[in-house]
Design a protein around this motif. Structure first.
Motif, short mmCIF file in Angstrom:
data_model
loop_
_atom_site.label_atom_id
_atom_site.label_comp_id
_atom_site.label_asym_id
_atom_site.label_seq_id
_atom_site.Cartn_x
_atom_site.Cartn_y
_atom_site.Cartn_z
N ALA A 226 -57.15 -21.79 -4.30
CA ALA A 226 -57.42 -22.72 -5.40
C ALA A 226 -56.55 -23.97 -5.30
O ALA A 226 -56.95 -25.05 -5.76
CB ALA A 226 -57.17 -22.03 -6.73
N LEU A 227 -55.37 -23.82 -4.72
CA LEU A 227 -54.41 -24.93 -4.66
C LEU A 227 -54.23 -25.55 -6.04
O LEU A 227 -54.22 -26.77 -6.22
CB LEU A 227 -54.86 -25.99 -3.64
N ASN A 228 -54.12 -24.68 -7.03
CA ASN A 228 -53.97 -25.14 -8.40
C ASN A 228 -52.62 -25.82 -8.59
O ASN A 228 -51.65 -25.48 -7.92
CB ASN A 228 -54.10 -23.96 -9.37
N ARG A 229 -52.57 -26.77 -9.53
CA ARG A 229 -51.32 -27.49 -9.81
C ARG A 229 -51.46 -28.18 -11.15
O ARG A 229 -52.58 -28.40 -11.65
CB ARG A 229 -51.02 -28.51 -8.72
N PRO A 230 -50.33 -28.56 -11.73
CA PRO A 230 -50.39 -29.35 -12.97
C PRO A 230 -51.01 -30.72 -12.71
O PRO A 230 -50.92 -31.26 -11.60
CB PRO A 230 -48.93 -29.48 -13.39
N LEU A 231 -51.66 -31.29 -13.73
CA LEU A 231 -52.19 -32.64 -13.64
C LEU A 231 -51.19 -33.60 -14.30
O LEU A 231 -50.72 -33.35 -15.41
CB LEU A 231 -53.54 -32.74 -14.35
N SER A 232 -50.88 -34.66 -13.60
CA SER A 232 -49.93 -35.64 -14.14
C SER A 232 -50.62 -36.54 -15.16
O SER A 232 -51.85 -36.64 -15.20
CB SER A 232 -49.35 -36.49 -13.01
N ALA A 233 -49.83 -37.20 -15.95
CA ALA A 233 -50.36 -38.16 -16.93
C ALA A 233 -51.14 -39.26 -16.22
O ALA A 233 -52.19 -39.71 -16.71
CB ALA A 233 -49.23 -38.75 -17.75
N ALA A 234 -50.65 -39.68 -15.06
CA ALA A 234 -51.33 -40.74 -14.31
C ALA A 234 -52.70 -40.26 -13.81
O ALA A 234 -53.68 -41.01 -13.85
CB ALA A 234 -50.47 -41.17 -13.13
N GLU A 235 -52.76 -39.00 -13.34
CA GLU A 235 -54.05 -38.46 -12.89
C GLU A 235 -55.04 -38.37 -14.03
O GLU A 235 -56.22 -38.72 -13.88
CB GLU A 235 -53.84 -37.07 -12.27
N ASN A 236 -54.58 -37.89 -15.18
CA ASN A 236 -55.46 -37.80 -16.33
C ASN A 236 -55.96 -39.17 -16.75
O ASN A 236 -57.14 -39.35 -17.06
CB ASN A 236 -54.74 -37.12 -17.50
N ALA A 237 -55.08 -40.15 -16.75
CA ALA A 237 -55.48 -41.51 -17.14
C ALA A 237 -56.50 -42.08 -16.16
O ALA A 237 -57.49 -42.71 -16.58
CB ALA A 237 -54.25 -42.41 -17.20
N ALA A 238 -56.28 -41.84 -14.87
CA ALA A 238 -57.22 -42.35 -13.86
C ALA A 238 -58.59 -41.70 -14.00
O ALA A 238 -59.63 -42.37 -13.87
CB ALA A 238 -56.65 -42.10 -12.46
N PHE A 239 -58.58 -40.40 -14.29
CA PHE A 239 -59.86 -39.72 -14.44
C PHE A 239 -60.60 -40.23 -15.68
O PHE A 239 -61.81 -40.47 -15.64
CB PHE A 239 -59.66 -38.20 -14.53
N LYS A 240 -59.87 -40.41 -16.77
CA LYS A 240 -60.51 -40.89 -18.00
C LYS A 240 -61.10 -42.28 -17.81
O LYS A 240 -62.12 -42.62 -18.43
CB LYS A 240 -59.50 -40.88 -19.14
N ALA A 241 -60.48 -43.07 -16.97
CA ALA A 241 -60.96 -44.43 -16.75
C ALA A 241 -62.36 -44.45 -16.13
O ALA A 241 -63.13 -45.38 -16.36
CB ALA A 241 -59.98 -45.19 -15.86
N HIS A 242 -62.68 -43.42 -15.32
CA HIS A 242 -64.02 -43.44 -14.71
C HIS A 242 -64.88 -42.26 -15.16
O HIS A 242 -65.86 -41.91 -14.51
CB HIS A 242 -63.91 -43.48 -13.18
N TYR A 243 -64.53 -41.66 -16.31
CA TYR A 243 -65.32 -40.54 -16.82
C TYR A 243 -66.80 -40.89 -17.01
O TYR A 243 -67.68 -40.11 -16.64
CB TYR A 243 -64.73 -40.02 -18.13
N PRO A 244 -67.17 -42.05 -17.59
CA PRO A 244 -68.60 -42.31 -17.80
C PRO A 244 -69.41 -42.26 -16.51
O PRO A 244 -70.49 -41.65 -16.48
CB PRO A 244 -68.60 -43.72 -18.42
N GLU A 245 -68.89 -42.88 -15.46
CA GLU A 245 -69.60 -42.86 -14.17
C GLU A 245 -69.65 -41.45 -13.59
O GLU A 245 -70.67 -41.01 -13.04
CB GLU A 245 -68.93 -43.80 -13.17
N PHE A 246 -68.54 -40.72 -13.75
CA PHE A 246 -68.48 -39.36 -13.23
C PHE A 246 -69.47 -38.45 -13.96
O PHE A 246 -70.16 -37.65 -13.33
CB PHE A 246 -67.06 -38.81 -13.37
#
Length: 548
Positions: A226-246
């Protein structure tokens, strides 16, 4: 003299108590309630458990987590929800997924229409009135125009069918019914029966506590890191920025996850290139990381064997004892034809001196005794048995309800030789009874939340169309149902899936008919089929008014 009022004639309009009943309050039921409430429908959800959450309320075993990335395995219907929720890990654990569903229920004020600790036991269709009479285990009966089965694909627990299972003097646990207060296994001799996804997730954590852990394995699995790991605040922010397209790309995708489709056969390239490609897939930490490498992994046995051997080579590189590595290496079925597992330290756990695996193909279980588990060569004395024996998948939760349709035919009778429906949505002879991500739809072969949203939105649009046009009944036509069942079977026959004894084919439940239970054509193609049927005036269905 008092005279009792006459009952209405069969053709007279009858006002139901409710417009819709939804069975189940997990991802499917909550979203269906949200959408039906938008239409202004009087809707009630019945949930058998003590709280909402569905599979994420029931499955609390150690290590329980989603095997689709949290940012993908979440609702897309509310951009505001996407922006306000913060996922803490790449793959959320059961507690976090449950918190998410509770947040959704509270944010959209859904709880007030959910009746908890109440199981729907029976539903009978009134052909004259075009209504369902729904009865619960509390003795209540309600009438409703529509019923939506949001009961989940993996909610009917498969109890162990092992002689003597009730005689064990120690503690018996099931991964799908784990005590809410948790279990302290410190210093205990623990046995695990089953190495499907729940077993693979639980075994490493059980081994951390137990004095000894013995795994009883009938069939080894292909488990990927799984290579699971915590998500950083920066990763969450980057993902939210392109959520509509995703989110838009998810809806267009083949399986509800976004990736580039392969273009070449595994047999077109040399071994060095294949191995390099598989290494990249392995390192993605994705359930589909290896399946998406070449076009014919699930269609050609020779191509499949190249990736199967790659996974076996990984097992040999992790497990230090060669005999144990071989026991854990799948050789009897192609890679991916049983659901692969995402793991965290699963194979490495077998390097621990207090962990052992018993190969049940060599020494099968004879019976469970008061002291433990007796195989053909010895009795294994244990303090705790954990049954990771899975579910009666796809159909079990539906036939568990006594559903009586037209002419007094029950759903159990109709599905005696396997599920039959049109588009995975309605079964002929059971009008106004919809199913969310049930059999003969993409369901378990896709990201469940994406498929849930597609089904719920189709069902909601259908009900809105019926109400707008004063139509009180929709039923699948027998001919459309026949064609759909043949189409699903034909697509499956072009893959390696149907020949394998798995829960995909019902083979894990004694006496269950062997039918491949899911649609293999892809969620994108399936969505197009459903949309086309609706666009063509609900082609394949018959629509009737109150008088029939």
């Amino acid at each position: 003299m008092h005279t009792a009022p006459r009952p209405p004639s069969p053709s007279a309009p009858v006002a139901p108590q409710l417009d819709a009943v939804v069975v189940g309050a997990g991802f499917s039921g909550l979203y269906q309630l949200y959408r039906l409430r938008e239409l202004g429908l009087r809707t009630r959800v019945f949930e058998a458990c003590e709280d909402i959450g569905g599979t994420w309320y029931r499955n609390r075993y150690p290590g329980a987590r989603c095997d689709v990335e949290s940012t993908s395995y979440s609702f897309s219907f509310s951009p505001e929800l996407d922006q306000e929720w913060e996922w803490s890990e790449r793959y959320a654990t059961q507690p976090e997924l449950l918190r998410y569903l509770h947040h959704v229920a509270d944010r959209f004020d859904l709880r007030k229409d959910v009746t908890l600790q109440t199981r729907v036991t029976r539903a009978v269709y009134d052909e004259g009135a075009h209504l369902w009479q729904v009865t619960t285990d509390s003795g209540e009966t309600v009438t409703t125009r529509f019923v939506v089965l949001a009961t989940g694909c993996m909610s009917a627990v498969k109890e162990p069918d092992i002689p003597g299972a009730g005689t064990f003097a120690g503690r018996a646990l099931h991964t799908a019914d784990w005590p809410h207060e948790g279990v302290d296994l410190t210093g205990r001799r623990v046995a695990v029966i089953g190495t499907g996804c729940s077993g693979v997730q639980a075994i490493p954590l059980l081994a951390e506590q137990a004095a000894s852990l013995t795994v009883f394995q009938r069939t080894p699995v292909y488990a990927l890191p799984a290579l699971n790991r915590p998500l950083s605040a920066a990763e969450n922010a980057a993902f939210k920025a392109h959520y509509p397209e995703f989110r838009a790309a998810q809806r267009r995708s083949r399986g509800g996850t976004v990736f580039e489709l392969p273009t070449r056969s595994a047999l077109e390239v040399d071994e060095a290139e294949r191995t390099a490609t598989y290494e990249k897939g392995w390192e993605t930490g994705l359930l589909s990381g290896l399946l998406r490498t070449y076009t014919d992994i699930l269609a050609d046995r020779a191509a499949n064997e190249t990736v199967a051997e790659f996974v076996r080579s990984k097992i040999r590189s992790i497990v230090t004892d060669p005999a144990t590595a071989e026991t854990l290496s799948p050789r009897t079925f192609p890679f991916g034809t049983k659901r692969p597992c995402l793991d965290t330290n699963y194979y490495a756990t077998y390097n621990e001196p207090h962990v052992n695996v018993v190969d049940l193909t060599e020494t099968p279980i004879v019976e469970i005794t008061p002291r433990g588990i007796k195989t053909s060569d010895r009795e294994h004395a244990v303090d705790v048995i954990v049954f990771a024996t899975g579910f009666d998948a796809m159909t079990g939760s539906q036939v568990a309800v006594d559903i009586v349709g037209k002419g007094g035919t029950t759903l159990r009778e109709k599905w005696a030789d396997g599920p039959r429906n049109h588009l995975g949505l309605l079964s002929a002879g059971f009008p106004n009874l919809f199913t969310v991500i049930g059999p003969l739809s993409p369901s378990v072969l896709s990201n469940a939340v994406v498929s849930i949203e597609q089904h719920v939105e189709w069902i909601t649009d259908c009900i809105a169309h019926l109400r707008k046009n004063d139509i009180t009944e929709i039923d699948a036509t027998p001919s459309a149902e026949e064609e759909w069942c043949a189409h699903v079977a034909d697509l499956a026959s072009r893959t390696l899936y149907p020949d394998v004894a798995s829960w995909y084919t019902g083979a894990n439940v004694p006496g269950k008919p062997r039918v491949f239970l899911a649609y293999t054509g892809g969620a994108d193609r399936y969505r197009a089929e459903c949309d086309a049927a609706a666009r063509d005036g609900y082609r394949g269905f018959v629509l009737s008014g109150a008088a029939g």
